[in-house]
Scaffold this motif. Structure first.
Motif, mmCIF file in Angstrom:
data_model
loop_
_atom_site.group_PDB
_atom_site.id
_atom_site.type_symbol
_atom_site.label_atom_id
_atom_site.label_comp_id
_atom_site.label_asym_id
_atom_site.label_seq_id
_atom_site.Cartn_x
_atom_site.Cartn_y
_atom_site.Cartn_z
ATOM 1 N N VAL A 11 0.846 -1.183 0.000
ATOM 2 C CA VAL A 11 0.000 0.000 0.000
ATOM 3 C C VAL A 11 0.883 1.237 0.000
ATOM 4 O O VAL A 11 2.086 1.160 0.221
ATOM 5 N N LYS A 56 -7.287 -0.264 -7.075
ATOM 6 C CA LYS A 56 -7.745 0.854 -6.246
ATOM 7 C C LYS A 56 -9.080 0.475 -5.606
ATOM 8 O O LYS A 56 -10.066 0.193 -6.292
ATOM 9 N N SER A 60 -12.572 3.009 -0.302
ATOM 10 C CA SER A 60 -11.614 3.834 0.444
ATOM 11 C C SER A 60 -10.701 4.649 -0.455
ATOM 12 O O SER A 60 -10.101 5.618 -0.010
ATOM 13 N N GLU A 62 -7.893 3.605 -1.520
ATOM 14 C CA GLU A 62 -6.515 3.163 -1.281
ATOM 15 C C GLU A 62 -6.088 2.179 -2.361
ATOM 16 O O GLU A 62 -6.896 1.402 -2.866
ATOM 17 N N SER A 64 -3.718 -1.050 -3.469
ATOM 18 C CA SER A 64 -3.042 -2.211 -2.908
ATOM 19 C C SER A 64 -2.752 -3.202 -4.025
ATOM 20 O O SER A 64 -3.216 -3.037 -5.152
#
Length: 84
Positions: A11, A56, A60, A62, A64
């Protein structure tokens, strides 16, 4: 310590001076520090973990790494992942 590609879940981590990659399993922070998040994404794309791809998270936002062969319904980037 040698880790298989399946164990690494990378991440983007906010650090002093910018952004850096972090392995969420071990907590290890690695790679160069970038002051632009987009530059870090470019570095991660240029330094992939074998058998993994960037994803993605739809909820959220984010980024990873997930297995390359992850079905779309099991990908956090898909709406179907969150509608179950």
């Amino acid at each position: 310590m040698i880790m298989s590609a399946k164990v690494i879940n990378r991440v983007c981590l906010s650090v002093a001076g910018g952004w850096q990659s972090q392995d969420t399993v071990t907590g290890v922070v690695f790679g160069p520090v970038y002051n632009k998040l987009g530059d870090l994404f470019d570095w991660q794309k240029d330094n992939p973990v074998e058998g993994m791809k960037l994803s993605k998270n739809l909820m959220s936002g984010e980024w990873s790494l997930i297995d390359e062969d992850t079905p779309w319904c099991c990908n956090p980037a898909s709406e179907s992942y969150w509608s179950a």
